[in-house]
Design an enzyme around this catalytic site. Structure first.
Site, PDB file in Angstrom:
ATOM      1  NE  ARG A  78      -3.641  -2.409   2.296  1.00  0.00           N
ATOM      2  CZ  ARG A  78      -5.003  -2.458   2.711  1.00  0.00           C
ATOM      3  NH1 ARG A  78      -5.563  -1.430   3.304  1.00  0.00           N
ATOM      4  NH2 ARG A  78      -5.588  -3.565   2.789  1.00  0.00           N
ATOM      5  NE  ARG A 130      -2.059   4.587   8.982  1.00  0.00           N
ATOM      6  CZ  ARG A 130      -3.246   4.126   8.631  1.00  0.00           C
ATOM      7  NH1 ARG A 130      -3.605   3.679   7.633  1.00  0.00           N
ATOM      8  NH2 ARG A 130      -4.056   4.110   9.733  1.00  0.00           N
ATOM      9  CD  GLU A 139      -9.139  -0.695  10.103  1.00  0.00           C
ATOM     10  OE1 GLU A 139      -9.372  -0.005   9.830  1.00  0.00           O
ATOM     11  OE2 GLU A 139      -8.945  -1.630   9.215  1.00  0.00           O
ATOM     12  CB  SER A 169     -11.610  -3.981   7.788  1.00  0.00           C
ATOM     13  OG  SER A 169     -12.653  -3.416   7.313  1.00  0.00           O
ATOM     14  NE  ARG A 180      -2.468  -1.599  11.060  1.00  0.00           N
ATOM     15  CZ  ARG A 180      -3.309  -0.475  10.546  1.00  0.00           C
ATOM     16  NH1 ARG A 180      -4.977  -0.959  11.009  1.00  0.00           N
ATOM     17  NH2 ARG A 180      -3.116   0.192   9.671  1.00  0.00           N
TER      18      ARG A 180
HETATM   19  N1  LIG Z   1      -0.568  -0.024   5.769  1.00  0.00           N
HETATM   20  C1  LIG Z   1      -0.947  -1.119   6.393  1.00  0.00           C
HETATM   21  N2  LIG Z   1       0.408  -1.461   7.244  1.00  0.00           N
HETATM   22  C2  LIG Z   1       0.023  -2.595   8.220  1.00  0.00           C
HETATM   23  N3  LIG Z   1      -1.052  -3.003   8.302  1.00  0.00           N
HETATM   24  C3  LIG Z   1      -2.292  -2.718   7.500  1.00  0.00           C
HETATM   25  C4  LIG Z   1      -1.952  -1.571   6.555  1.00  0.00           C
HETATM   26  N4  LIG Z   1      -3.215  -1.470   5.842  1.00  0.00           N
HETATM   27  C5  LIG Z   1      -4.083  -2.221   6.280  1.00  0.00           C
HETATM   28  N5  LIG Z   1      -3.614  -2.883   7.297  1.00  0.00           N
HETATM   29  C6  LIG Z   1      -3.926  -4.235   8.051  1.00  0.00           C
HETATM   30  O1  LIG Z   1      -4.790  -4.847   7.111  1.00  0.00           O
HETATM   31  C7  LIG Z   1      -6.173  -4.872   7.538  1.00  0.00           C
HETATM   32  C8  LIG Z   1      -7.020  -5.173   6.653  1.00  0.00           C
HETATM   33  O2  LIG Z   1      -6.925  -3.997   5.766  1.00  0.00           O
HETATM   34  S1  LIG Z   1      -8.257  -3.084   5.183  1.00  0.00           S
HETATM   35  O3  LIG Z   1      -8.232  -2.213   4.069  1.00  0.00           O
HETATM   36  O4  LIG Z   1      -8.931  -2.595   6.476  1.00  0.00           O
HETATM   37  N6  LIG Z   1      -9.324  -4.417   4.757  1.00  0.00           N
HETATM   38  C9  LIG Z   1      -9.127  -5.181   3.700  1.00  0.00           C
HETATM   39  O5  LIG Z   1      -7.967  -5.221   3.307  1.00  0.00           O
HETATM   40  C10 LIG Z   1      -9.934  -6.345   3.593  1.00  0.00           C
HETATM   41  N7  LIG Z   1      -9.628  -7.279   2.389  1.00  0.00           N
HETATM   42  C11 LIG Z   1     -10.123  -7.213   4.804  1.00  0.00           C
HETATM   43  O6  LIG Z   1      -8.844  -7.701   5.090  1.00  0.00           O
HETATM   44  C12 LIG Z   1      -6.375  -3.846   8.492  1.00  0.00           C
HETATM   45  O7  LIG Z   1      -7.278  -3.938   9.550  1.00  0.00           O
HETATM   46  C13 LIG Z   1      -4.945  -3.613   9.265  1.00  0.00           C
HETATM   47  O8  LIG Z   1      -4.722  -4.782  10.379  1.00  0.00           O
END
Ligand SMILES: Nc1ncnc2c1ncn2[C@@H]1O[C@H](COS(=O)(=O)NC(=O)[C@@H](N)CO)[C@@H](O)[C@H]1O
Length: 424
Positions: free
Chosen positions: A258, A273, A347, A350, A388
């Site tokens: 991401r 993050r 969080e 999700s 995370r």
């Molecule tokens: N940049 C990031 N760095 C670390 N963990 C992350 C990051 N972005 C998301 N996550 C983790 O990934 C989980 C799911 O990300 S989400 O965008 O909320 N949801 C999804 O991707 C859905 N597909 C359900 O998993 C988050 O709750 C968090 O635990």
């Protein structure tokens, strides 16, 4: 994407969804283009009918009649051809607008503009009481020599991470535990690539709109997905499944990438993050039956809660309001896990139900018991995301001497050890 017939028949319901979800879309423009396209198609069909009728007259026509009929046929063919570009332009414009139409939120979804208006449903687990000054996860990692933020920042810049020693074993342990646990709950394990074609992001609903979150590769059409939901949602794209192939339930582990564009300044320290992480994703495809799908929603939510309970982590479940659920969701709950150093629930999971909104974009259809082709329903929830989850794990289970107590459930993955690290 919603069914165009549904949009035509329920413009007010769709306009309300656009408004409460804060989507930037003028439904009246979509409906105008739709009406113009219907009229254009009717004109072209009328011309084709006339041209076919005219063509039938040619063989029966007298020699002096025939040239005029042939000329008329040519003129009609020209007129039809002249309409093509306008027809295509309208079809493309309509398709682009349809991709932006949000799903209708479930009646239980609270109306709100952002996550500050999410509604807490319940809390689970006892918050830790520390008879010592607890450290945050960055300090805990540093004291044990389990991280090297300066060096990895030199190699990879901000939002990178590197773990060393038993922190690595702990990261692998939580991922393996989540896969094992979900397999035990009947989900089929998958290990998937994050390298995907652009259309898979349209299928999942990340595009249009989420392009700036995605890493692209110079000179290659492939892009890096931020969640296994993207590749898994497109595995069966375009196929005609049979009803007995559903429901499908997967636990998909993958890397996740991401850009975190727009998150500047947020969570810049530590593991919350980062640009690349690993996630075990729960993905479910069901028949087009809301009651069945909502049972699956509860099931994948419970799976994640059970994993957190096994990790002995306090958490809460919140229902996302309309402004914090994204265009495609019917229903969405976040699970937030307690982070002592912040004194906040953050969080970590999700959970979403999207009805047939993703399936319509992806082309996920099955033959129902009447032989009719129907779009499936899709759901997803985080199983576990590392690193995370290490933030609450390290912080909640820290001991006075800086070592980490291993929750019972993880000990089999750590050679039976009950404590990680050395007293510091
Ligand atoms: N940049 C990031 N760095 C670390 N963990 C992350 C990051 N972005 C998301 N996550 C983790 O990934 C989980 C799911 O990300 S989400 O965008 O909320 N949801 C999804 O991707 C859905 N597909 C359900 O998993 C988050 O709750 C968090 O635990």
């Amino acid at each position: 994407m919603l069914d165009l017939k549904f949009i035509r028949e329920n413009p007010e319901a769709v306009k309300r969804a656009i408004e409460v979800k804060g989507v930037n879309l003028d439904l009246d423009e979509l409906l105008r283009i739709d009406r113009e396209l219907v009229a254009l198609k009717q004109q072209v069909e009328a011309m084709q009918t006339e041209r076919n009728a005219n063509a039938k007259l040619v063989p029966k026509a007298s020699p002096d009649e025939r040239p005029r009929l042939i000329q008329k046929g040519k003129e009609l063919a020209e007129e039809i051809k002249a309409r093509e570009p306008e027809l295509r332009a309208h079809e493309d414009a309509l398709k682009q607008l349809l991709l932006r139409v949000p799903n209708i939120p479930h009646p239980s979804v609270p109306v709100g503009k952002d996550d500050s208006e999410n509604v807490e449903l319940r809390r689970e687990g006892q918050l830790p009481e520390f008879p010592f000054q607890p450290l945050d996860h960055v300090e805990l990692l540093e004291r044990q020599g389990w991280a090297d933020p300066e060096r990895v920042a030199r190699v990879s810049g901000s939002r990178s991470y590197l773990l060393k020693g038993d922190a690595v074993m702990l990261e692998m342990a939580v991922l393996m535990f989540a896969l094992d646990f979900l397999r035990g709950r009947g989900l089929t394990p998958l290990s998937t690539t994050a390298l995907v074609r652009p259309e898979t992001f349209v299928g999942s609903g990340h595009f249009p709109g989420g392009e700036d979150q995605v890493y692209k590769i110079e000179g290659d059409e492939l892009m890096l997905a931020g969640t296994a939901e993207v590749p898994v949602n497109s595995l069966y794209a375009g196929e005609q499944l049979s009803s007995d192939q559903l429901p499908m339930a997967y636990a998909a582990i993958s890397a996740a990438f991401r850009s975190e564009a727009g998150s500047a300044g947020r969570d810049v320290r530590g593991l919350i993050r980062v640009h690349e992480f690993r996630k075990v994703e729960q993905y479910v495809m069901t028949r087009a039956d809301e009651a069945e799908a909502l049972r699956w929603f509860e099931a994948i939510l419970e799976n994640a809660e059970a994993i957190l309970r096994a990790l002995e982590l306090p958490y809460r479940v919140v229902q996302n309001c309309t402004g914090d659920m994204g265009a495609g969701k019917v229903l969405m709950y976040d699970i937030e896990t307690w982070v002592p150093s912040e004194g906040l629930y953050r969080e970590t999971h999700s959970c979403s139900y999207l009805g047939d909104w993703q399936a319509r974009r992806t082309g996920l259809r099955y033959r129902d018991e009447h032989g009719k082709l129907v779009y499936a329903h899709t759901l997803n929830n985080t199983g576990i995301a590392a690193p995370r989850i290490l933030v609450p794990l390290l912080e909640n289970h820290q001991r006075a001497d800086g070592t980490i107590r291993v929750p019972q459930a993880l000990r089999p993955y750590l050679g039976g050890r009950e404590v990680l690290g050395v007293p510091v």
